[in-house]
Design an enzyme around this catalytic site. Structure first.
Site, PDB file in Angstrom:
ATOM      1  N   ASP A  34      -3.640 -29.442  18.819  1.00  0.00           N
ATOM      2  CA  ASP A  34      -2.771 -28.563  19.597  1.00  0.00           C
ATOM      3  C   ASP A  34      -2.139 -29.395  20.707  1.00  0.00           C
ATOM      4  O   ASP A  34      -2.828 -30.182  21.347  1.00  0.00           O
ATOM      5  CB  ASP A  34      -3.567 -27.392  20.199  1.00  0.00           C
ATOM      6  CG  ASP A  34      -2.688 -26.188  20.486  1.00  0.00           C
ATOM      7  OD1 ASP A  34      -1.718 -26.338  21.260  1.00  0.00           O
ATOM      8  OD2 ASP A  34      -2.964 -25.112  19.939  1.00  0.00           O
ATOM      9  N   ASP A  59       1.751 -34.503  17.653  1.00  0.00           N
ATOM     10  CA  ASP A  59       2.997 -33.758  17.518  1.00  0.00           C
ATOM     11  C   ASP A  59       3.250 -33.513  16.042  1.00  0.00           C
ATOM     12  O   ASP A  59       3.550 -34.447  15.290  1.00  0.00           O
ATOM     13  CB  ASP A  59       4.141 -34.564  18.143  1.00  0.00           C
ATOM     14  CG  ASP A  59       5.492 -33.881  18.010  1.00  0.00           C
ATOM     15  OD1 ASP A  59       5.553 -32.743  17.499  1.00  0.00           O
ATOM     16  OD2 ASP A  59       6.492 -34.499  18.408  1.00  0.00           O
ATOM     17  N   ASN A  86      -2.510 -23.471  10.755  1.00  0.00           N
ATOM     18  CA  ASN A  86      -2.226 -22.323  11.614  1.00  0.00           C
ATOM     19  C   ASN A  86      -1.049 -22.560  12.548  1.00  0.00           C
ATOM     20  O   ASN A  86      -0.364 -21.609  12.930  1.00  0.00           O
ATOM     21  CB  ASN A  86      -3.477 -21.990  12.433  1.00  0.00           C
ATOM     22  CG  ASN A  86      -3.234 -20.930  13.479  1.00  0.00           C
ATOM     23  OD1 ASN A  86      -2.852 -19.806  13.169  1.00  0.00           O
ATOM     24  ND2 ASN A  86      -3.435 -21.288  14.747  1.00  0.00           N
ATOM     25  N   TYR A 151      11.348 -18.647  10.384  1.00  0.00           N
ATOM     26  CA  TYR A 151       9.905 -18.408  10.469  1.00  0.00           C
ATOM     27  C   TYR A 151       9.413 -17.672   9.226  1.00  0.00           C
ATOM     28  O   TYR A 151       8.409 -18.064   8.604  1.00  0.00           O
ATOM     29  CB  TYR A 151       9.606 -17.607  11.728  1.00  0.00           C
ATOM     30  CG  TYR A 151       8.157 -17.207  11.904  1.00  0.00           C
ATOM     31  CD1 TYR A 151       7.228 -18.111  12.406  1.00  0.00           C
ATOM     32  CD2 TYR A 151       7.727 -15.928  11.578  1.00  0.00           C
ATOM     33  CE1 TYR A 151       5.897 -17.745  12.580  1.00  0.00           C
ATOM     34  CE2 TYR A 151       6.405 -15.553  11.750  1.00  0.00           C
ATOM     35  CZ  TYR A 151       5.492 -16.465  12.252  1.00  0.00           C
ATOM     36  OH  TYR A 151       4.178 -16.092  12.405  1.00  0.00           O
ATOM     37  N   LYS A 155       6.701 -18.932   6.356  1.00  0.00           N
ATOM     38  CA  LYS A 155       5.446 -18.249   6.069  1.00  0.00           C
ATOM     39  C   LYS A 155       5.347 -17.854   4.591  1.00  0.00           C
ATOM     40  O   LYS A 155       4.253 -17.818   4.017  1.00  0.00           O
ATOM     41  CB  LYS A 155       5.291 -17.033   6.981  1.00  0.00           C
ATOM     42  CG  LYS A 155       5.089 -17.403   8.449  1.00  0.00           C
ATOM     43  CD  LYS A 155       3.844 -18.265   8.631  1.00  0.00           C
ATOM     44  CE  LYS A 155       3.552 -18.586  10.066  1.00  0.00           C
ATOM     45  NZ  LYS A 155       2.297 -19.378  10.225  1.00  0.00           N
TER      46      LYS A 155
END
Length: 246
Positions: A34, A59, A86, A151, A155
């Protein structure tokens, strides 16, 4: 999950932190990726004394750099038994306002970084005859949200990869599943101009009349990461309080 090593991208975020803590409590070593330094600090504080946590601020948009980081981590840890894809970015604006470069940037972080993670982890999983891959998709695939087309496309790509990888990796003892969280009160909701109205809309849509919690997601991911899910693969589990049903 004692003795398992988990690679978890987006591990310090709104849904990631509780899952990381649960996996640590169950004995896993968690490699948390993260790059939000504030959230990473909060994760490190929450995880103090709970288990073996390794933090990387790689990154994910730099795919070559991410792969180099993963190779170093594999050498350090002996490889990953579980990969949880995730991490995601979620710009919001009308479709015609996105440049192709902006579409590609979302794909790079939300999908391509996951591909890199699996490519790095798979040889070790195959050698050990065990692996768990969990892709985090989204309720937005139901079509109920505008202005999120890159997005949503990313997904859906993860759902397709879940099925393709499940078929291909099954003979190695590797399962691949996806979860599609519903609307959870995280930073992603801050893009909505009317938070109270949005909250009412969510509760009206759900069969269960409470907002979902990060623990709901943690429990689901922990199941797919465990030995107990060994005969489940290629599936997408919707964790949304009965908003959509399949």
């Amino acid at each position: 999950m004692k003795g398992r090593t988990v690679l978890y991208t987006g591990a310090a975020g709104g849904l990631g932190l509780e899952t990381t803590l649960l996996l640590l409590e169950r004995g896993a070593r968690v490699v948390a990726v993260d790059n939000d330094l504030t959230k990473v600090a909060a994760l490190e504080q929450a995880a103090a004394g709970k288990g073996d946590l390794i933090v990387s601020t790689a990154d994910l948009s730099d795919l070559a750099g991410f792969r180099a980081t993963l190779d170093d981590l594999i050498e350090r840890t002996g490889g990953f038994d579980v990969v949880i894809n995730n991490a995601a970015i979620y710009p919001s604006k009308p479709f015609e306002d996105y440049t192709i470069e902006e579409h590609q940037a979302v794909q790079r972080v939300n999908v391509d970084a996951g591909i890199v993670a699996v490519q790095a982890a798979l040889p070790g999983m195959r050698e050990r005859g065990f692996g768990r891959i969990v892709n985090v998709s989204s309720i937005t695939l139901s079509g109920g949200w505008a202005n999120l087309s890159p997005y949503v496309a990313s997904k859906m790509a993860l759902v397709g990869l879940t099925r393709a990888w499940a078929r291909e990796f099954g003979p190695y003892g590797v399962t691949v599943n996806a979860i599609a969280p519903g609307a959870f009160p995280t930073d992603a909701e801050k893009i909505h101009p009317d938070p109270e109205g949005y909250n009412r809309m969510v509760l009206d849509a759900q069969s269960i009349k409470r907002r979902g919690t990060a623990q709901d997601i943690a429990n689901t991911i922990a199941f797919f990461a465990s030995d107990e899910s060994g005969f489940v693969t290629g599936q997408t589990l919707h964790v949304n309080g009965g908003w959509t049903m399949n």
